[in-house]
Design a protein around this motif. Structure first.
Motif: not given
Length: 158
Positions: A56-59, A65-66, A83-85, A99-102
């Motif tokens: 969360r901090i890295k993003l 904002d996730i 991996m997602v990040i 986007n995050f969901n994709k």
């Protein structure tokens, strides 16, 4: 009154030990605010809190904002949060709209393709474990004796 005081002390101490405030303070210092309820939900769902907070901090530092809830859901579904990040950060760096969901969907598709459907595997394993289980005859006999004893007690105490 004293009992209530000790209960409050015990609950606050257990919360202090379980949720280690250093993680919350670290996120707060970077501006990626995290609620204590999110920390509690991570603990309840048995999700490692430190990697989720670091993610969360890295993003947040990169402007994405996730929420912790979204990261937790992806982790529970069997996805690789790191991996997602990394994918989101690379896409942002190369100016690709992702986007995050994709990104989560792509990650889970890759996992399914390489390793099969993890949820279906878990269901099959539990079904097989239930079919192959052999009961200990001593345990079964004790259960039967206990049932007979309860029924006898109930019959004679009416």
């Amino acid at each position: 009154m004293i009992f209530l005081f000790f209960v409050i002390i015990l609950v606050s101490y257990s919360l202090w030990i379980i949720f280690i405030p250093s993680m919350w303070l670290k996120a707060y210092n970077f501006g990626a605010k995290i609620k204590f309820t999110d920390l509690i939900s991570l603990h309840i769902f048995n999700v490692p809190a430190r990697p989720m907070i670091d993610a969360r901090i890295k993003l947040f530092k990169s402007g994405i904002d996730i929420s912790i809830t979204q990261l937790r859901k992806h982790y529970i579904n069997g996805g690789d949060v790191n991996m997602v990040i990394e994918g989101l950060l690379k896409a942002q760096e190369k100016k690709i709209k992702l986007n995050f969901n994709k990104a989560c969907e792509l990650d889970l598709q890759e996992k399914k393709m390489l390793h099969g459907d993890p949820i279906k595997k878990r269901a099959d394993e539990t079904k097989q474990a239930g079919l192959n289980r052999k009961e200990n005859p001593l345990v079964v006999s004790m259960l039967i004796l206990g049932f007979i004893g309860v029924m006898t007690w109930w019959y004679f105490n009416l």
